[in-house]
Write a protein that holds these residues in place. Sequence first.
Motif, mmCIF file in Angstrom:
data_model
loop_
_atom_site.group_PDB
_atom_site.id
_atom_site.type_symbol
_atom_site.label_atom_id
_atom_site.label_comp_id
_atom_site.label_asym_id
_atom_site.label_seq_id
_atom_site.Cartn_x
_atom_site.Cartn_y
_atom_site.Cartn_z
ATOM 1 N N LEU A 112 34.003 24.159 18.110
ATOM 2 C CA LEU A 112 35.082 23.387 18.715
ATOM 3 C C LEU A 112 35.314 22.107 17.929
ATOM 4 O O LEU A 112 34.368 21.496 17.427
ATOM 5 C CB LEU A 112 34.750 23.049 20.165
ATOM 6 C CG LEU A 112 34.596 24.245 21.111
ATOM 7 C CD1 LEU A 112 34.124 23.772 22.484
ATOM 8 C CD2 LEU A 112 35.911 25.005 21.242
ATOM 9 N N SER A 113 36.574 21.696 17.844
ATOM 10 C CA SER A 113 36.916 20.438 17.189
ATOM 11 C C SER A 113 37.588 19.524 18.212
ATOM 12 O O SER A 113 38.739 19.741 18.583
ATOM 13 C CB SER A 113 37.867 20.671 16.015
ATOM 14 O OG SER A 113 38.315 19.427 15.495
ATOM 15 N N PRO A 114 36.891 18.481 18.671
ATOM 16 C CA PRO A 114 37.469 17.579 19.672
ATOM 17 C C PRO A 114 38.441 16.567 19.091
ATOM 18 O O PRO A 114 39.061 15.804 19.839
ATOM 19 C CB PRO A 114 36.233 16.880 20.247
ATOM 20 C CG PRO A 114 35.254 16.868 19.121
ATOM 21 C CD PRO A 114 35.484 18.150 18.371
ATOM 22 N N THR A 115 38.607 16.539 17.764
ATOM 23 C CA THR A 115 39.480 15.541 17.125
ATOM 24 C C THR A 115 40.655 16.165 16.379
ATOM 25 O O THR A 115 41.427 15.445 15.744
ATOM 26 C CB THR A 115 38.668 14.685 16.139
ATOM 27 O OG1 THR A 115 38.086 15.538 15.137
ATOM 28 C CG2 THR A 115 37.572 13.916 16.855
ATOM 29 N N ALA A 116 40.800 17.476 16.419
ATOM 30 C CA ALA A 116 41.850 18.157 15.646
ATOM 31 C C ALA A 116 43.240 17.705 16.079
ATOM 32 O O ALA A 116 43.508 17.515 17.274
ATOM 33 C CB ALA A 116 41.725 19.660 15.811
ATOM 34 N N ILE A 117 44.132 17.528 15.091
ATOM 35 C CA ILE A 117 45.538 17.287 15.395
ATOM 36 C C ILE A 117 46.279 18.616 15.353
ATOM 37 O O ILE A 117 45.786 19.602 14.786
ATOM 38 C CB ILE A 117 46.169 16.281 14.414
ATOM 39 C CG1 ILE A 117 46.234 16.875 12.993
ATOM 40 C CG2 ILE A 117 45.415 14.966 14.424
ATOM 41 C CD1 ILE A 117 47.040 16.020 12.026
#
Length: 326
Positions: A112-117
């Motif tokens: 999971l990427s909690p900072t992805a735009i």
Amino acid sequence: MAAESKPLATFFVSHGSPRTLVDETPTTDFYKKIGEYARRENIQGIVWMSAHWETPYDTIEISSNPNPDKDFVAFVPEHILEWYRTYKINSSPALASRCCDMLRENGVNASLSPTAIWHQDVMIPIRWLYPDPSTCPPMSVMSVNGRFDPHFHLKIGQALRSLRKERILLIGTGGGIHNLYNLSWHHIIYYRDTTFRTKPIEKYAAEFAVSMRESCVRNSGPRLGNALCRLLKHPHFLKCNPTPEHFLPMIYAAGGCTSYEDEESVNAFGGENWEMNTQLNSNFVFGLPKDDTLFLSANEDETSAIDLRSNISSVSSTATAVEAAA
């Protein structure tokens, strides 16, 4: 989520240039049909694969950012920029986590990427599917893998296949022919108009377009995935897609429909348009029942691919005539 007996179709859309936020084309008509289909089928979510987000090694990342920012977009009017900037994405960390678990269970190195735009390749079709954010279902978006292995992306679609029975749409966003090196960039830079042509379609591009369309609409079940993976070995593939990240979301979408249970389903061509002379925005739907009335046109039959092949000779003749006139 309660499982349903009838699986949803899956979709590949070409996002095109930023002008696809503005200009109505056969591609935007297809987006609108997907929106109509989604409302008819009462979908509960969307899982996108984004061509504009690549991850290294053997990894796939899925956005778990509940309030994602968006990347930069240009060449569109101020009112479209305002829509783009202010659109509240209905990002679902719960759906992202579910997909991540499913991929890991199938041996994929997912995280999971909690900072992805979120990128314009997803926002462009959303503009036409759900222009009002209050009507948009929960969504998540995942990366493509930077090793560009088509079978790896096919496996990702296969791993998420069961979501189709839970009213979750699988959509890949990319492009059919996407070569940034040979685009007529002045069309968008100077004129903000990408749809007019200033030269004939190249023969190699027309031939690859035929192969791509036939691979999609003439195969089902396991044959569909195999046919699309083989296209990366097509003699014109590298000239059409020197970097294949825009093609891989098509394989992801097809992967959701490549089991033996899908052999009786059908696929359909969703229309296309050219931009800046050499970019082909192709669109497809996979896994339809044979009695579908929304995407299966009464005029779309086995002769369509033959008709498309015959266009290659006319394109070649036109090119010869233009060269002679010059």
